[in-house]
Write a protein that holds these residues in place. Structure first.
Motif, PDB file in Angstrom:
ATOM      1  N   GLN A 190       1.861   7.044 -11.987  1.00  0.00           N
ATOM      2  CA  GLN A 190       3.140   6.982 -11.278  1.00  0.00           C
ATOM      3  C   GLN A 190       3.517   8.298 -10.592  1.00  0.00           C
ATOM      4  N   VAL A 191       3.039   9.419 -11.116  1.00  0.00           N
ATOM      5  CA  VAL A 191       3.380  10.705 -10.505  1.00  0.00           C
ATOM      6  C   VAL A 191       2.350  11.132  -9.462  1.00  0.00           C
ATOM      7  N   CYS A 192       1.221  10.438  -9.380  1.00  0.00           N
ATOM      8  CA  CYS A 192       0.139  10.853  -8.481  1.00  0.00           C
ATOM      9  C   CYS A 192       0.528  10.617  -7.030  1.00  0.00           C
ATOM     10  N   PRO A 193       0.468  11.646  -6.171  1.00  0.00           N
ATOM     11  CA  PRO A 193       0.855  11.465  -4.765  1.00  0.00           C
ATOM     12  C   PRO A 193      -0.136  10.638  -3.965  1.00  0.00           C
ATOM     13  N   THR A 194      -1.363  10.467  -4.477  1.00  0.00           N
ATOM     14  CA  THR A 194      -2.341   9.628  -3.781  1.00  0.00           C
ATOM     15  C   THR A 194      -2.544   8.288  -4.479  1.00  0.00           C
ATOM     16  N   GLY A 195      -1.822   8.044  -5.584  1.00  0.00           N
ATOM     17  CA  GLY A 195      -1.819   6.739  -6.229  1.00  0.00           C
ATOM     18  C   GLY A 195      -3.058   6.372  -7.009  1.00  0.00           C
ATOM     19  N   ASP A 219       0.811  -1.202   0.000  1.00  0.00           N
ATOM     20  CA  ASP A 219       0.000   0.000   0.000  1.00  0.00           C
ATOM     21  C   ASP A 219       0.851   1.262   0.000  1.00  0.00           C
ATOM     22  N   LYS A 220       2.171   1.152  -0.145  1.00  0.00           N
ATOM     23  CA  LYS A 220       3.023   2.326  -0.203  1.00  0.00           C
ATOM     24  C   LYS A 220       3.030   2.890  -1.606  1.00  0.00           C
ATOM     25  N   ILE A 221       2.955   4.206  -1.675  1.00  0.00           N
ATOM     26  CA  ILE A 221       2.916   4.892  -2.965  1.00  0.00           C
ATOM     27  C   ILE A 221       4.282   5.534  -3.223  1.00  0.00           C
ATOM     28  N   TYR A 222       4.777   5.358  -4.427  1.00  0.00           N
ATOM     29  CA  TYR A 222       6.090   5.877  -4.813  1.00  0.00           C
ATOM     30  C   TYR A 222       5.912   6.901  -5.923  1.00  0.00           C
ATOM     31  N   PRO A 223       5.621   8.163  -5.601  1.00  0.00           N
ATOM     32  CA  PRO A 223       5.455   9.162  -6.664  1.00  0.00           C
ATOM     33  C   PRO A 223       6.746   9.372  -7.444  1.00  0.00           C
TER      34      PRO A 223
END
Length: 464
Positions: free
Chosen positions: A271-276, A21-25
């Motif tokens: 991929q660039v979205c901070p909320t995924g 569930d970690k997001i990698y912007p």
């Protein structure tokens, strides 16, 4: 009546990285990123710079809880003025409503402190651990000296930003020019030390660990976004009529010949979205309107020699009908309410009394003095809310034959509180009632036309 734009609930995990569930912007560039950096830099400058400004001999902005004074540049607010401070919050709320109806969650994407600090922490993470692919690889790798060093540098930067944020915040409540040296000399008081540690931890956890989870699960703004925006609100939107069907292709190939739209399904917007989220699924509660997906998509369209704007700021009516109505009832109503409230607040601020008055009557009903007169005791509390010295004039009216024993003129220095004991006396044979209504009248030499009247009573026995 305009119908509301439906908000879609979709999975927030990008399908292009491991199943966590970690997001990698991913890092990116573009006009909206530059706008966001400019807005963030302005917010940082205001936040970290304003606390160091002086106004005369005091800190320009200081909420002095101990002295119960709230200094905002040339104005000083007292506890009885809290209604004005509450009005500021209400004005900000209606301003947010107006902005939301006009342009969706643009506040969240460009000026919300949670978003701004989150971008700052992401910058620190990218600086110490690399871009998206490098961070995913680092997380998946076994523990090593290299990994420990990267983690140490990242968390050191996070803690440095958090500590600076905390000290600045506490500096708005405690004079920062005394606070900073006390921290360096380890002479900080217990309460100040607690709040510095508390806000350091809060910033570190919120912007470093929780990040988008604050926006997704803790902030109520996204929940009522769908009830605020309408078909003509500007939101970040994907033009499905132009982009679908999606599919990969070679540069220079004709997508129409392959039955494809302009979207090459590269997932850069995800991929660039901070909320995924995937903006191609429609407007979603999780979208904070930061326009990162617009910058990413425009860069891909430019490389493919396609027109920009596949993902853009647009309204539902603009996408479906090609037209957008700027003036509509809801937007005009919020604007009129906002202007009216700003006008009323300005009027209340300009006309608020700069002399505060309180009157306390002695608990004893009355007493006889050595001359045989009846005495009543009072305590008049005067507050000069102005930044200049004022000369108060005190009179008593409403009771014939009442003499005032006490100062009739009081000098009040700037922002000074004074307690003035006053004794009123009256001959017993001149009383016509056990309770006589009287008024204390207070004015100033500087503004004699403005009088402040406090009604009270004079008590005494009647000779029968």
């Amino acid at each position: 009546m305009n119908r509301l734009i439906p908000v879609t609930q979709v999975a927030t995990n990008p399908p292009s990285h491991r199943s966590s569930d970690k997001i990698y912007p991913r890092s990116f560039s573009g006009i909206y990123r530059r706008l966001r950096i400019g807005a963030g830099a302005m917010l940082f400058t205001l936040y970290f710079g304003t606390v160091w400004l002086n106004w005369g001999e005091r800190q320009a902005v200081l909420w002095d809880i101990t002295e119960k004074k709230f200094h905002i540049f040339g104005a000083t607010f007292w506890p009885e003025d809290l209604v004005l401070l509450s009005a500021i919050l209400i004005i900000c709320a209606f301003g947010l409503f107006f902005i939301t109806v006009l342009a969706g969650r643009v506040w969240c994407g460009y000026a919300c402190p949670q978003s701004v600090w989150m971008w700052a922490f992401l910058w620190a993470e990218r600086l110490t651990e690399g871009d998206r692919g490098q961070r995913i690889k680092l997380d998946d790798s076994a523990f090593s000296q290299h990994k420990a060093l990267r983690r140490f540098l990242k968390h050191s930067l996070w803690l440095l930003i958090s500590a600076g944020t905390a000290v600045t915040f506490v500096g708005y409540f405690t004079p920062v020019r005394d606070l900073a040296p006390n921290i360096l000399s380890l002479e900080l008081s217990g309460s100040a030390l607690f709040w510095v540690f508390f806000f350091t931890a809060a910033t570190y956890v919120n912007a470093g660990w929780l990040r988008e989870k604050v926006c997704l699960h803790m902030c109520p703004y996204g929940r009522f976004q769908s009830s605020m925006v309408d078909n003509d609100s500007l939101v970040v939107a994907y033009d499905a009529s132009r982009g679908d069907p999606r599919g990969s292709r070679h540069k220079g190939s004709d997508p129409s010949a392959q039955g494809l739209g302009d979207c090459i399904d590269c997932e850069m917007c995800v991929q660039v979205c901070p909320t995924g989220i995937d903006i191609r699924d429609g407007l979603q509660m999780e979208c904070i309107g930061c326009a990162a997906c617009i910058d990413a998509c425009d860069s891909i369209m430019e490389k493919m020699d396609y027109p920009k704007g596949l993902v853009r700021y647009a309204s539902d009516n603009e996408l479906n009908e090609g037209t957008r109505h700027i003036l509509r009832l809801r937007l005009v109503a919020y604007f009129l309410i906002l202007v009216t409230m700003i006008g009323l607040f300005s009027w209340a601020l300009m006309t608020r009394p700069l002399l505060g008055l309180e009157l306390e009557k002695d608990r004893g009903l009355f007493r006889f003095n050595g001359s045989g007169y009846i005495e009543n005791s009072y305590l008049l509390k005067l507050t000069n809310k102005d930044i200049e010295t004022r000369h108060a004039v005190i009179k008593v009216s409403g009771g014939e034959g009442i003499n005032m024993l006490g100062p009739s003129r009081v000098i009040l220095r700037a922002e000074e509180k004074r307690e003035v004991p006053i004794i009123l006396e009256k001959a017993p044979d001149s009383l016509v009632s056990e309770v006589t209504s009287i008024n204390f009248e207070v004015s100033t030499v500087e503004d004699p036309e403005k009088r402040f009247i406090i009604p009270t009573t004079f008590l005494g026995p009647i000779n029968r």
